[in-house]
Motif scaffolding. Structure first.
Motif, PDB file in Angstrom:
ATOM      1  N   VAL A 136       0.844  -1.192   0.000  1.00 52.68           N
ATOM      2  CA  VAL A 136       0.000   0.000   0.000  1.00 52.68           C
ATOM      3  C   VAL A 136       0.879   1.240   0.000  1.00 52.68           C
ATOM      4  N   ILE A 137       0.523   2.192  -0.855  1.00 52.68           N
ATOM      5  CA  ILE A 137       1.163   3.498  -0.831  1.00 52.68           C
ATOM      6  C   ILE A 137       0.090   4.490  -0.416  1.00 52.68           C
ATOM      7  N   GLY A 138       0.318   5.136   0.707  1.00 53.21           N
ATOM      8  CA  GLY A 138      -0.634   6.116   1.233  1.00 53.21           C
ATOM      9  C   GLY A 138      -0.096   7.518   1.035  1.00 53.21           C
ATOM     10  N   ASN A 139      -0.831   8.323   0.299  1.00 54.62           N
ATOM     11  CA  ASN A 139      -0.461   9.712   0.031  1.00 54.62           C
ATOM     12  C   ASN A 139      -1.239  10.600   0.991  1.00 54.62           C
ATOM     13  N   PHE A 140      -0.557  11.179   1.965  1.00 59.97           N
ATOM     14  CA  PHE A 140      -1.196  12.069   2.934  1.00 59.97           C
ATOM     15  C   PHE A 140      -1.038  13.492   2.423  1.00 59.97           C
ATOM     16  N   SER A 141      -2.152  14.063   1.975  1.00 56.92           N
ATOM     17  CA  SER A 141      -2.160  15.348   1.288  1.00 56.92           C
ATOM     18  C   SER A 141      -3.205  16.272   1.876  1.00 56.92           C
ATOM     19  N   ALA A 142      -3.230  17.486   1.341  1.00 54.47           N
ATOM     20  CA  ALA A 142      -4.250  18.467   1.715  1.00 54.47           C
ATOM     21  C   ALA A 142      -4.715  19.171   0.448  1.00 54.47           C
ATOM     22  N   THR A 143      -5.998  19.474   0.400  1.00 52.88           N
ATOM     23  CA  THR A 143      -6.570  20.092  -0.798  1.00 52.88           C
ATOM     24  C   THR A 143      -6.007  21.479  -1.066  1.00 52.88           C
ATOM     25  N   TRP A 144      -5.517  22.168  -0.037  1.00 56.52           N
ATOM     26  CA  TRP A 144      -4.995  23.524  -0.163  1.00 56.52           C
ATOM     27  C   TRP A 144      -3.493  23.555  -0.436  1.00 56.52           C
ATOM     28  N   CYS A 145      -2.854  22.406  -0.472  1.00 52.63           N
ATOM     29  CA  CYS A 145      -1.397  22.306  -0.584  1.00 52.63           C
ATOM     30  C   CYS A 145      -0.966  22.287  -2.060  1.00 52.63           C
ATOM     31  N   GLY A 146      -0.229  23.305  -2.476  1.00 56.29           N
ATOM     32  CA  GLY A 146       0.243  23.396  -3.855  1.00 56.29           C
ATOM     33  C   GLY A 146       1.075  22.200  -4.303  1.00 56.29           C
ATOM     34  N   PRO A 147       2.110  21.798  -3.544  1.00 60.77           N
ATOM     35  CA  PRO A 147       2.895  20.624  -3.942  1.00 60.77           C
ATOM     36  C   PRO A 147       2.045  19.345  -4.022  1.00 60.77           C
ATOM     37  N   CYS A 148       1.029  19.225  -3.168  1.00 57.59           N
ATOM     38  CA  CYS A 148       0.143  18.049  -3.218  1.00 57.59           C
ATOM     39  C   CYS A 148      -0.622  18.034  -4.541  1.00 57.59           C
ATOM     40  N   LYS A 149      -1.122  19.205  -4.922  1.00 60.46           N
ATOM     41  CA  LYS A 149      -1.868  19.309  -6.187  1.00 60.46           C
ATOM     42  C   LYS A 149      -0.975  18.997  -7.377  1.00 60.46           C
TER      43      LYS A 149
ATOM     44  N   THR B 196       3.027  18.047   4.096  1.00 62.81           N
ATOM     45  CA  THR B 196       2.314  17.384   3.008  1.00 62.81           C
ATOM     46  C   THR B 196       2.995  17.756   1.686  1.00 62.81           C
ATOM     47  N   PRO B 197       3.017  16.848   0.722  1.00 59.46           N
ATOM     48  CA  PRO B 197       2.559  15.473   0.844  1.00 59.46           C
ATOM     49  C   PRO B 197       3.582  14.591   1.575  1.00 59.46           C
ATOM     50  N   THR B 198       3.073  13.584   2.254  1.00 53.99           N
ATOM     51  CA  THR B 198       3.905  12.532   2.837  1.00 53.99           C
ATOM     52  C   THR B 198       3.376  11.209   2.309  1.00 53.99           C
TER      53      THR B 198
END
Length: 139
Positions: free
Chosen positions: A49-62, A100-102
């Motif tokens: 499993v690869i879990g991407n812990f992100s946030a909708t407001w985070c530019g690098p996550c997007k 984020t992302p982690t």
């Protein structure tokens, strides 16, 4: 390397926010129970499993999301999950997500690796190593 450390500004638009983080073979996880179910399913199927812990407001996550989705389609032998740290704050804190992302890597429910930041080459390298190690175990 892109990392987001702070919460969003009040004026940021979050419309279609989750659509930006999931797609392809990526499953959006919105509850701890759903996470546990997916980890159990992966264990039964022998998947990493690869879990991407992100946030909708985070530019690098997007910026990483389309690449993560692309990887999910390229490596169907792995299970790709995305967790919104704002929806699962307690769970993210338990896993010690500080930026984020982690990306977390789990095998049989146990964490085997971690990558912090929007680093496409390093994410690809870790996934390739995992797929190669699975190929030697299960030729």
């Amino acid at each position: 390397m892109g990392h987001c450390f702070s919460s969003p500004r009040a004026d940021e638009d979050e419309t279609n926010s989750h659509a930006q983080l999931a797609g392809g073979n990526v499953t959006l996880i919105t509850t701890k129970n759903a996470w546990d179910q997916k980890l159990a399913e992966a264990k039964t199927q022998g998947k990493i499993v690869i879990g991407n812990f992100s946030a909708t407001w985070c530019g690098p996550c997007k910026s990483m999301a389309p690449y993560y989705i692309e990887l999910s389609e390229k490596y169907p032998s792995l299970m790709f999950l995305t967790v919104d740290v704002d929806e699962l704050t307690d769970f993210s804190t338990q896993l010690d997500v500080k930026a984020t992302p982690t990306f977390f890597f789990f095998k049989d429910g146990q964490q085997i690796d971690k990558l912090v930041g929007a680093n496409k080459p390093e994410l690809q390298k870790k996934i390739t190593a995992i797929v190669d190690s699975q190929a030697t175990i299960n030729p």
